[in-house]
Structure formats: structure tokens, C-alpha cells
Design an enzyme around this catalytic site. Structure first.
Site, short mmCIF file in Angstrom:
data_model
loop_
_atom_site.label_atom_id
_atom_site.label_comp_id
_atom_site.label_asym_id
_atom_site.label_seq_id
_atom_site.Cartn_x
_atom_site.Cartn_y
_atom_site.Cartn_z
N LEU A 256 0.81 -1.22 0.00
CA LEU A 256 0.00 0.00 0.00
C LEU A 256 0.84 1.27 0.00
O LEU A 256 0.36 2.35 0.37
CB LEU A 256 -0.99 0.02 1.18
CG LEU A 256 -1.98 -1.15 1.23
CD1 LEU A 256 -2.93 -0.98 2.42
CD2 LEU A 256 -2.77 -1.26 -0.07
N ALA B 211 6.18 -2.80 -7.98
CA ALA B 211 7.41 -2.10 -8.38
C ALA B 211 7.23 -0.61 -8.19
O ALA B 211 6.11 -0.09 -8.21
CB ALA B 211 7.75 -2.39 -9.84
N TYR C 203 14.66 3.57 -13.68
CA TYR C 203 13.43 2.77 -13.74
C TYR C 203 13.50 1.76 -14.87
O TYR C 203 13.31 0.55 -14.67
CB TYR C 203 12.22 3.68 -13.91
CG TYR C 203 10.97 2.93 -14.32
CD1 TYR C 203 10.42 1.97 -13.47
CD2 TYR C 203 10.36 3.17 -15.54
CE1 TYR C 203 9.27 1.27 -13.84
CE2 TYR C 203 9.23 2.47 -15.92
CZ TYR C 203 8.68 1.52 -15.07
OH TYR C 203 7.56 0.82 -15.45
N PHE D 28 3.27 0.03 -23.10
CA PHE D 28 3.55 1.37 -23.57
C PHE D 28 2.72 2.33 -22.68
O PHE D 28 2.96 2.39 -21.49
CB PHE D 28 3.30 1.47 -25.07
CG PHE D 28 4.46 0.88 -25.85
CD1 PHE D 28 5.27 1.67 -26.62
CD2 PHE D 28 4.77 -0.47 -25.74
CE1 PHE D 28 6.37 1.14 -27.31
CE2 PHE D 28 5.86 -1.01 -26.41
CZ PHE D 28 6.66 -0.20 -27.19
N LEU E 263 -0.60 11.59 -18.93
CA LEU E 263 -1.27 12.66 -19.67
C LEU E 263 -2.80 12.63 -19.54
O LEU E 263 -3.41 13.66 -19.23
CB LEU E 263 -0.88 12.60 -21.15
CG LEU E 263 -1.53 13.65 -22.05
CD1 LEU E 263 -1.15 15.06 -21.61
CD2 LEU E 263 -1.14 13.42 -23.51
N SER F 30 -0.01 21.33 -19.50
CA SER F 30 1.25 21.75 -20.11
C SER F 30 1.57 20.85 -21.29
O SER F 30 1.51 19.62 -21.17
CB SER F 30 2.39 21.69 -19.09
OG SER F 30 2.17 22.62 -18.04
N VAL F 31 1.90 21.46 -22.41
CA VAL F 31 2.35 20.73 -23.59
C VAL F 31 3.86 20.93 -23.69
O VAL F 31 4.34 22.03 -23.96
CB VAL F 31 1.65 21.26 -24.87
CG1 VAL F 31 2.20 20.55 -26.09
CG2 VAL F 31 0.15 21.08 -24.76
N ARG G 152 10.86 18.25 -22.53
CA ARG G 152 11.48 17.57 -21.40
C ARG G 152 12.66 16.73 -21.92
O ARG G 152 12.52 16.04 -22.93
CB ARG G 152 10.48 16.67 -20.68
CG ARG G 152 9.39 17.44 -19.98
CD ARG G 152 8.41 16.52 -19.29
NE ARG G 152 7.70 15.66 -20.23
CZ ARG G 152 6.61 14.98 -19.93
NH1 ARG G 152 6.09 15.06 -18.71
NH2 ARG G 152 6.03 14.21 -20.84
#
Length: 324
Positions: free
Chosen positions: A36, A74, A140, A168, A187, A203-204, A278
């Protein structure tokens, strides 16, 4: 159909809870193991046995009465993995090492593992096949790839039958089971927060990519389609075999296509702001799911982005998505 018993690690999380629900609907016995830390006790489907604990301690509960393990437990935030790589190696690799040892001791010889497209890093070709080079760009992705290698060794040395499913972009909801991360970084739920008035704008990140509208393109798969793939994977391989399958629609949708779909589905305005790219964001990430079709007999039954968004919207409006 023979009723079987399954351990679902991380079954109080987003994908794990949907898979556990599908298993129960097919009449199987399900035990959910989750600490949890990011999951929610109320997300454990009714009818499942719930054990609160870490996957590192799976040997305390796992015995020979289980027919297979479906492993979702994970840490999964790319940004956090860059800041705290030690957490990801301990949780993802250390946890799976302990789980495989527990399975070996108990004689449980089937595993379905929740892997990720992050193992590929920056793709050389699109759609991405399983034969594409693996060059993860984050701890990751590196930990998930390490686990894939670990599972392959376990299969070869000890006769485990295992399937690694590389996701994906998972989205949508399945009734009361949906996406609610804290913090949220995906997103579709972020855009839905704007539609609900909980966020001022979306935000784009970059509008100058080499794509039709200049924004990044991603492959979105409905979480219920993903769950169906896990059930099919349970019987897809035999002892000693490790199969890797990509799961995706094979079609890509840009950031602006997602935003526009949310506007149409919800009927709400969604203001957007343009931000710098990014670092490490590939222009296009789309899966080749040929192996899943050939080996699992799996094809997505909900490929329409509007259907994915509509189910996520229903979950967000239900109030379930608001819980911390």
C-alpha cells in the site's frame, strides 16, 4: 475451465487491480499482496484475499497451492528513479530476486511480469519490435530490464515458464478500478483534471517535434485490454521458456490529439500552455504488437482513443479518482 489460484503482487495498484478483477470474473482464486505504498486497500477487488506486505517477504505467504504469480509490485516513476535510483534497485530488482527465490522454494513455476517500454530507451525504429536494442535512459527502465534478464536466467536454469509484458501507455478504467497516482504524471488523467476544474491548464512539453502537429506521439492501450493479455499469457509458454511481448495498439496519438479528444468526450474546455521540451522525451513511441498477436492470440478490443478517454472520464467523475 479449471479454477486456479493466483498471487497478484501489487494488486492494489492501477493495473494489478484490474487484472485481479478479471481473474476473479473468470472464477479463479486470487490473493493480492501489496504494501500500500502506492496502492489503495479499497482498490483490491471484492472476493480477493488481501495480504498487506512487501514482495521482498513473499516467502512468508507463497506456498505450493498457487498455480502462478502475476508480478506488478514495483516503483514506477521515471523522474523519481533519477533522483532515488537506490530505491528502484532495491524495490524492483531486490524485490523480484526475493520473489523468484520464494517461487522456486514453493515450486510455483509460472510467472507473468509487468515490464515496460522504458527498457528500449530512444527507439531506432517505429513501431518498436521486441528485437529492438534495449538502452534504457532512466534507472526505472534499467531495473525493469535487469529483471527481464533475471527472469530469463531463472527460466533457463530452473524451468520457470515466464512472460514479460512490456507496456507502452496504459490508460482508461475498468468500472471502479482506475488510475489515481500521487503525484499524477500521466497525460490522460492530467487532462481530465483540467476538464474537472482541478487544474488550470495542461502543459504541452514541446510543439516542435517532427510529428504531424509538432507534439509527442504515444501508443495508448486500454487497461482492460492489457488485463486480457495477462490472462492469455498465463498459458502461453512452457517450462524453461521466457517470452517477451510488447503490448500496445500499434497506433500513435499526439499530445494535442489527446487533449482534443478529452474536449470532445467531456464537453469541457481544456486550456493548454506550451512549455519547453522535457529531456529524453522521444518524438514517437509506438509498439509493434505482432508477437502478442502471434503467441498470445491477443488483439486490443478497445483501440479507439475516445473509448479509452470516456472510461477514464467516468472513473474521474465517480469520485474514485479524487481519493488521495
Amino acid at each position: 475451465m479449471t479454477r486456479q489460484r493466483y498471487l497478484v503482487t501489487g494488486g492494489a495498484g492501477y493495473v494489478g487491480s484490474v487484472v485481479a478483477a478479471h481473474l476473479l470474473e473468470r472464477g479463479h482464486r486470487v490473493t493480492v499482496l501489496d504494501d500500500l505504498s502506492t496502492g489503495f486497500a479499497e482498490a483490491v477487488p471484492e472476493g480477493a484475499e488481501f495480504v498487506e506486505g512487501r514482495v521482498q517477504d513473499a516467502a512468508r505467504w507463497l506456498d505450493g497451492s498457487y498455480d502462478a504469480v502475476l508480478h506488478f509490485a514495483a516503483s514506477s516513476q521515471v523522474g523519481e528513479s533519477v533522483e532515488k535510483p537506490e530505491k528502484y534497485w532495491e524495490n524492483n530488482v531486490g524485490g523480484t530476486t526475493a520473489l523468484l527465490a520464494a517461487m522456486r522454494t514453493a515450486g510455483v513455476r509460472r510467472l507473468v511480469f509487468s515490464s515496460t517500454a522504458a527498457t528500449y530507451g530512444e527507439p531506432e525504429t517505429v513501431p518498436i519490435p521486441e528485437t529492438a536494442p534495449t538502452a534504457p535512459t532512466s534507472p526505472y527502465g534499467a531495473t525493469k530490464l535487469a529483471v527481464d534478464h533475471m527472469i530469463a536466467g531463472e527460466c533457463a536454469a530452473h524451468g520457470l515458464a515466464a512472460v514479460s509484458l512490456r507496456y507502452f501507455n496504459v490508460a482508461g478504467a475498468y468500472g471502479p478500478y482506475g488510475e489515481r497516482h500521487d503525484p499524477e504524471s500521466h497525460l490522460i488523467p492530467l487532462v481530465l483534471q483540467v476538464a474537472l476544474g482541478r487544474r488550470e491548464a495542461i502543459s504541452v512539453y514541446g510543439e516542435d517535434y517532427p510529428t504531424p502537429d509538432g507534439t509527442c506521439v504515444r501508443d495508448y492501450i486500454h487497461v482492460a485490454d492489457l488485463a486480457e493479455a495477462h490472462l492469455l499469457a498465463l498459458d502461453a509458454v512452457t517450462a524453461g521458456e521466457h517470452l517477451v511481448c510488447n503490448l500496445g495498439n500499434g497506433n500513435g496519438f499526439s499530445v494535442r490529439e489527446v487533449i482534443e479528444t478529452v474536449r470532445k468526450v467531456t464537453g469541457h474546455p481544456v486550456p493548454e500552455t506550451v512549455a519547453p521540451r522535457r529531456p529524453g522525451d522521444p518524438a514517437v513511441l509506438v509498439a509493434s504488437a505482432d508477437t502478442a498477436r502471434e503467441r498470445l492470440g491477443w488483439t486490443p478490443s478497445r483501440p479507439d482513443l475516445a473509448d479509452v478517454v470516456a472510461d477514464a472520464w467516468a472513473f474521474a467523475r465517480s469520485g474514485e479518482g479524487e481519493r488521495p
